[in-house]
Enzyme design. Structure first.
Site, PDB file in Angstrom:
ATOM      1  N   ASN A  66       6.279  12.993 -44.371  1.00 55.67           N
ATOM      2  CA  ASN A  66       5.388  11.865 -43.924  1.00 55.67           C
ATOM      3  C   ASN A  66       5.579  11.611 -42.210  1.00 55.67           C
ATOM      4  OD1 ASN A  66       3.043  10.247 -43.943  1.00 55.67           O
ATOM      5  ND2 ASN A  66       4.069   8.794 -45.519  1.00 55.67           N
ATOM      6  N   ASP A  67       6.732  10.923 -41.964  1.00 59.01           N
ATOM      7  CA  ASP A  67       7.050  10.400 -40.740  1.00 59.01           C
ATOM      8  C   ASP A  67       7.087  11.754 -39.783  1.00 59.01           C
ATOM      9  OD1 ASP A  67       7.037   7.998 -41.951  1.00 59.01           O
ATOM     10  OD2 ASP A  67       9.337   8.099 -42.290  1.00 59.01           O
TER      11      ASP A  67
END
Lengths: 95, 458
Positions: B384-385
């Protein structure tokens, strides 16, 4: 220990730290995990201290604490070197 | 005899240095590990040759018990659990250093000189704080305790006071040389407490940094033990370990655009509920794996981005299967590896190696980023990040400035994710709303399996 001994020890420490920085800087990111388990195993060099303590110990409490220290650092050493080898065996190049 | 022992110690130190040198390349890395093991074996043999040593029985018992716990920990541990094992191992190593220091103090407190008391205090402080810190890191990684940062008001003041108190205690014991058993025990207790306070506010995203910092502390603790025992081998090996931990944590911090102090005292990974007003009205497209598999038909270049979601679902083997299927259709497949993907430096490389993905297919962030614009399909598996374009575009985002994989520049993005929930940093990913992105919701292993089946039947 004389002041000279301390200075020599400190000298060795500084040189080894810089050597470590230079050696690790070149390690490919690919190998960071095995590198860490390897250095983790090397840090169990404290086993040397634990061995001396237990081996020279006369009092029961010294032997008990020393044996716990030996158990701890040998878990660290044996586990560290074995898992590093297990990881490194998995890295393969394309055929 | 003493000279022979010292000579063997020098050989052992040289082997450790060679070990790290050989570790820098895959070709020689196994040699590196053997050199390290040989160095350790020599160090043990030399120590046992010391004339003052007579209690061999307890030494043997200790080593046998240690080896019989350490071996299964290394042989049976799944590769996803390597970060936990490393943290636990740091805890054991540090405990040993702390215990040796403690015993030395109780044996000879009144004969110790000022410099000896200084190094002893540092050894004991680092040893015990690393012990509890590593145990806590282990608990977080094993998810026995929540991975999110545990924050409370005024935590920095509490941690700082405990640290200051340890300093005061040590200073008193150093300058009032003599035997102060109660003060020494307090130093142990407060060092243990400090280790807990140090790791408690650190979240899952920062785990790679924490593990390397703890590695450095464990090494330094051994090094200071070397000062105390006037043993240069301990000083060298400990310093090598200390600098390796330090440099890896600095690299991890750079990869996340975070300062050292930030990792130690900040709390990224805290769930900031960024209610982004612009999110309303944005559309998220999602398809079933079967529908999405058509996208691979016209593709020539595919990049797979593995994240912790892949590890958690143990999906690395299916990823490898998918790679084989795509390569059979003469599609070029590469893997994009972000330096902090996973929970330990380089963890993704190990997981993919475990699934037999050749390491020359794993491409680091700097080399893969320029290739994204010409990539037909990017498949993100639970990362995600490290793919969030907000890190580049949105100065208000907590991720802003963090180097990311430029996945958003590819022609088509497929994002495998369980739900719309946020990643470790607790931040919504702008990529989900890109017109080029298609979400594949579900467990990574299942989605990938379905993809493999559908592509095969095309």
């Amino acid at each position: 220990m004389t002041l000279g001994d301390w200075l020599t020890d400190f000298y060795v420490f500084v040189l080894a730290s810089f050597l470590g920085l230079e050696l690790i800087r070149n390690v490919s990111r690919l190998l960071h995990t095995p590198l860490m388990s390897l250095t983790n195993a090397i840090s169990s060099i404290s086993l040397v201290g634990s061995l001396a303590l237990t081996g020279e110990g006369e009092k029961t409490w010294v032997i008990v604490l020393g044996t716990i220290a030996i158990i701890s650092s040998s878990i660290n050493a044996v586990g560290g070197f074995l898992i590093t080898d297990r990881i490194l065996k998995m890295f393969k190049k394309s055929k | 005899m003493e000279n022979i022992i010292q000579f063997v110690y020098i050989c052992s130190a040289a082997l450790f240095i060679l070990s790290l040198k050989w570790m820098s390349e895959v070709k020689t890395s196994r040699w590196g590990n053997w050199a390290g093991s040989a160095g350790m074996a020599l160090a043990i043999v030399a120590t046992l040759l010391k004339p003052d040593i007579h209690g061999y029985l307890w030494i043997a018992i200790g080593i046998v018990i240690g080896a019989s716990i350490g071996t299964p920990m290394a042989v049976l541990m799944p590769m996803t659990a390597v970060p936990q094992r490393t943290a636990l191992s740091h805890a054991f190593g540090a405990l040993a250093a702390g215990l040796v220091g403690t015993t030395e103090y109780f044996l000879k407190a009144s004969q110790l000189s000022l410099p000896q008391l200084v190094v002893l205090s540092i050894e004991v402080f680092l040893g015990f704080l690393t012990f509890t810190g590593s145990l806590l890191a282990f608990g977080k990684l094993q998810e026995i305790i929540p991975t999110r940062p545990i924050l409370y008001p005024g935590r920095n003041y509490v941690s700082f006071s405990v640290f200051a108190f340890c300093l005061l205690l040590s200073a008193y014991m150093i300058f009032q040389a003599g035997y102060h058993p109660l003060l020494f025990i307090s130093l142990i207790i407060f060092s243990l407490l400090f280790g807990i306070l140090l790791v408690l506010p650190i979240g899952g995203a920062d785990m790679p940094t924490v593990i390397s910092i703890l590695n450095a502390y464990a090494g330094l603790s051994s090094s200071f033990m070397g000062f105390l025992l006037n043993n240069k081998l301990l000083i060298i090996a400990g310093a090598l370990d200390g600098s390796s931990g330090l440099i890896l944590s600095i690299q991890m911090c750079k990869a996340m655009n975070r300062s050292f102090t930030n990792v130690l005292f900040g709390g990224m990974g805290q769930v900031i509920d960024v209610v982004d007003p612009s999110r309303d009205g944005k559309v998220v497209k999602s398809l079933s794996p079967k529908e999405a598999s058509i996208l691979f038909e016209a593709a020539k270049k595919v990049v797979i981005v593995p994240g912790y979601g892949m590890a958690a679902a143990q999906a690395q083997h299916v990823v490898k299967e998918l790679t084989d299927v795509l390569e059979n259709k003469s599609i070029d497949v590469k893997f994009a590896i972000h330096p902090v993907a996973g929970r330990m430096p380089g963890h993704m490389n190990v997981l993919l190696a475990e699934a037999d993905v050749p390491y020359d297919k794993l491409v680091e962030m700097e080399e893969i980023n320029p290739l994204f614009p010409e990539t037909d399909v990017v498949l993100v598996v639970g990362a995600n990040d490290i793919t969030n374009p907000a890190a580049r575009k949105n100065p208000g985002s907590p991720l802003y400035g963090m180097p990311i994989l430029d996945v958003d520049k590819a022609k088509q993005i497929l994002f495998i994710k369980r739900s719309m929930s946020t990643g470790f940093a607790g931040i919504d990913n702008d990529l989900f709303y890109s017109p080029k992105t298609i979400m594949l919701f579900g467990d990574a292993k299942k989605v990938l399996n379905d993809l493999v089946v559908s592509i095969n039947s095309q």
